[in-house]
Design an enzyme around this catalytic site. Structure first.
Site, PDB file in Angstrom:
ATOM      1  N   CYS A 115       0.826  -1.211   0.000  1.00  0.00           N
ATOM      2  CA  CYS A 115       0.000   0.000   0.000  1.00  0.00           C
ATOM      3  C   CYS A 115       0.855   1.254   0.000  1.00  0.00           C
ATOM      4  O   CYS A 115       0.444   2.297  -0.527  1.00  0.00           O
ATOM      5  CB  CYS A 115      -0.945   0.004   1.190  1.00  0.00           C
ATOM      6  SG  CYS A 115      -0.119  -0.142   2.796  1.00  0.00           S
ATOM      7  N   HIS A 427      -1.043   1.165   7.633  1.00  0.00           N
ATOM      8  CA  HIS A 427      -1.610   1.181   6.287  1.00  0.00           C
ATOM      9  C   HIS A 427      -1.513   2.589   5.688  1.00  0.00           C
ATOM     10  O   HIS A 427      -1.748   3.582   6.370  1.00  0.00           O
ATOM     11  CB  HIS A 427      -3.079   0.746   6.335  1.00  0.00           C
ATOM     12  CG  HIS A 427      -3.726   0.613   4.998  1.00  0.00           C
ATOM     13  ND1 HIS A 427      -3.244  -0.222   4.012  1.00  0.00           N
ATOM     14  CD2 HIS A 427      -4.825   1.220   4.463  1.00  0.00           C
ATOM     15  CE1 HIS A 427      -4.033  -0.139   2.942  1.00  0.00           C
ATOM     16  NE2 HIS A 427      -4.983   0.745   3.194  1.00  0.00           N
TER      17      HIS A 427
END
Length: 509
Positions: A115, A427
């Site tokens: 990510c 994330h």
């Protein structure tokens, strides 16, 4: 390393000298063929002497140099079209169908803690001049003989072209060339999967690779497109605090990102940026004193780029835990940013003519709004100016430095956020402005619309997504102002630069 050069026959096409490394999984070879043919890996059927190649093992297919491999499969644009579907109303659509109807751009598949790379790619894609320069690049991905810079530049160019088709893309080639160039990004955890990496480090390394291969526009004196549109130049002075006899040392420094330092007194972006302008308590050897001494380093910007990248210095390395721990503090950032106070006196003088034009434009907006629908009308038209095509706006660069910023005013274009407690975990998500008050949340393969107000809430203060990198674009000044109105009147809102400057003064008082 078992590497072979083979031939691949696909329809009437024969691709010569295709390099294959059988130490890598076949899915990477299929991604390579996707880059050559446009056939998605899941639609490829690759055969050698009757044996069909799978996605995970070369066991059934034994390669040798100059072997002829047969590939079958149809690329997206050649697939038969589906029959016309019955009209479906927005309120009856699920999230996937709604995103498709709203022409959401392509997402990027997460290939296992990737990510950080996906968010960087989505944010950089919002710089149209960088995309144009990449589109003009003629090199190709070559994992065995080409340079890392060549492969990364070509891979990013090809990835953006594929993303422009609007479907979710597995960025396999881009990840592979990134791992080849920077093995630290290929580190694996105890379970065998890729480890999370620092998005800021990825951003810097990709730009350094693009510096080597992208070309500037014809009228620029810069050597590459990255320096032209993203390069910051500063003059620095290093003064010894313990000796007046030691001469002040002056230097020119260049950056691709401007750091916002965070301490207990910083509550707003503007304050953190001003902290960057002077560093005290630096220790270095003094030739005059013959010993280590305390120094003060001051900095002033001498060249503002068209697109300004700001890193929020949210991570500090903790020796005991051996981790980059995160500073969760809430730091407010504006939609409209004014960098005038950070500039050298010489650059400030150069910025004043364009700033006067902006001030006249704002005065006209307020005056016409008073005759129409009030203050909201002025702020709506200010936002609309950011969506105008370049030919309808004044040039935002100095004539002798195309790609620079000639006003000091910026408009927020993209935000890269981090959710978690350290840079190597958690994330990352990219948030990119689409039009008006509408932004796009690019969370790997899920791209969804959000309101500008949601983006401004990403300032920190908790475990939610927190702004880590801010990308500002040049604020646009319409050519048509003060006369007949050519701008759209759709409902959008923002804060004019005059109001932004006022907020900054309140903040620093």
């Amino acid at each position: 390393m078992p590497t072979f050069k083979i031939k691949v026959k696909w329809g009437k096409e024969i691709y010569q000298d295709v390099e294959v490394n059988t130490d890598e999984e076949p899915i990477l070879f299929k991604a390579q063929m996707f880059a050559l043919t446009g056939v998605q890996p899941e639609r490829q059927k690759i055969m050698l002497k009757g044996a069909i190649l799978g996605d995970t093992s070369w066991e059934k297919v034994k390669l040798r140099d100059n072997a002829m491999v047969l590939m079958m499969g149809t690329k997206d644009e050649d697939m038969p079209t589906l029959p016309v579907e019955k009209t479906k109303f927005v309120e009856d659509m699920d999230e996937h169908e709604l995103n498709k109807a709203l022409e959401m751009p392509a997402g990027l598949q997460n290939l296992g803690n990737t990510c950080y790379m996906n968010a960087v790619i989505q944010c950089l894609k919002s710089v149209p001049e960088l995309k144009t320069s990449l589109g003009n690049y003629t090199g190709r991905v070559n994992l065995t003989q080409g340079s890392d810079a060549e492969s990364i530049t070509a891979a990013l160019r090809d990835l953006y072209k594929t993303m422009d088709t609007g479907s979710t893309v597995p960025p396999i080639i881009m990840l592979q060339v990134l791992h080849t160039a920077f093995p630290m990004f290929a580190e694996r955890g105890e379970q065998g999967g890729y480890q999370q990496q620092d998005a800021n480090e990825c951003w810097i390394q990709i730009l350094k690779m693009l510096q080597q291969k992208t070309q500037p526009s014809e009228e620029s004196s810069k050597s590459n497109a990255v320096d032209q549109f993203l390069g910051i130049e500063c003059e620095t002075e290093m003064k010894c605090a313990e000796s007046d006899e030691e001469p002040v040392k002056k230097e020119v420094e260049k950056f691709l990102l401007f750091n916002c330092y965070i301490d207990k007194d910083v509550k707003y972006l503007h304050t953190g940026l001003k902290n960057r302008l002077q560093e005290t308590g630096l220790e270095k050897h003094s030739e005059v004193l013959g010993r280590n001494a305390q120094y003060t380093k001051s900095l002033a910007i001498t060249r503002l780029p068209g697109y300004l990248t700001i890193t929020m210095m949210r991570f500090q390395f903790k020796q005991k835990e051996a981790v980059n721990a995160k500073i969760l503090k809430d730091i407010k950032f504006p939609v409209m940013l004014d960098m005038f106070d950070m500039c050298s006196p010489q650059l400030q003088e150069k910025l004043k003519p364009m700033r006067t034009k902006f001030k006249d434009y704002e005065d006209w907006l307020v005056e016409t709004a008073g005759k129409a629908k009030g203050k909201g009308e002025a702020t709506r038209k200010e936002k609309q100016s950011q969506d105008l095509p370049l030919e309808e706006c004044e040039d935002w660069s100095f004539p002798d430095d195309k790609g620079s910023n000639n006003s000091g005013y910026y408009s927020l274009q993209a935000v890269l956020t981090h959710k978690g407690r350290s840079s190597n975990s958690g994330h990352y998500v990219g948030w990119v402005r689409q039009k008006g008050d509408t932004w796009l949340k690019c969370d790997d393969d899920e791209v969804s619309p959000v309101h500008e107000e949601d983006v401004l809430k990403l300032s920190g203060g908790g475990d939610w997504h927190t702004a880590y990198i801010l990308l500002y674009a040049p604020r646009k000044l319409p050519k048509n102002r003060g006369g007949s109105e050519s701008m759209d009147t759709s409902d959008t809102t923002t804060t004019p630069a005059a109001a932004t400057e006022g907020n900054d003064k309140m903040e620093t008082s």
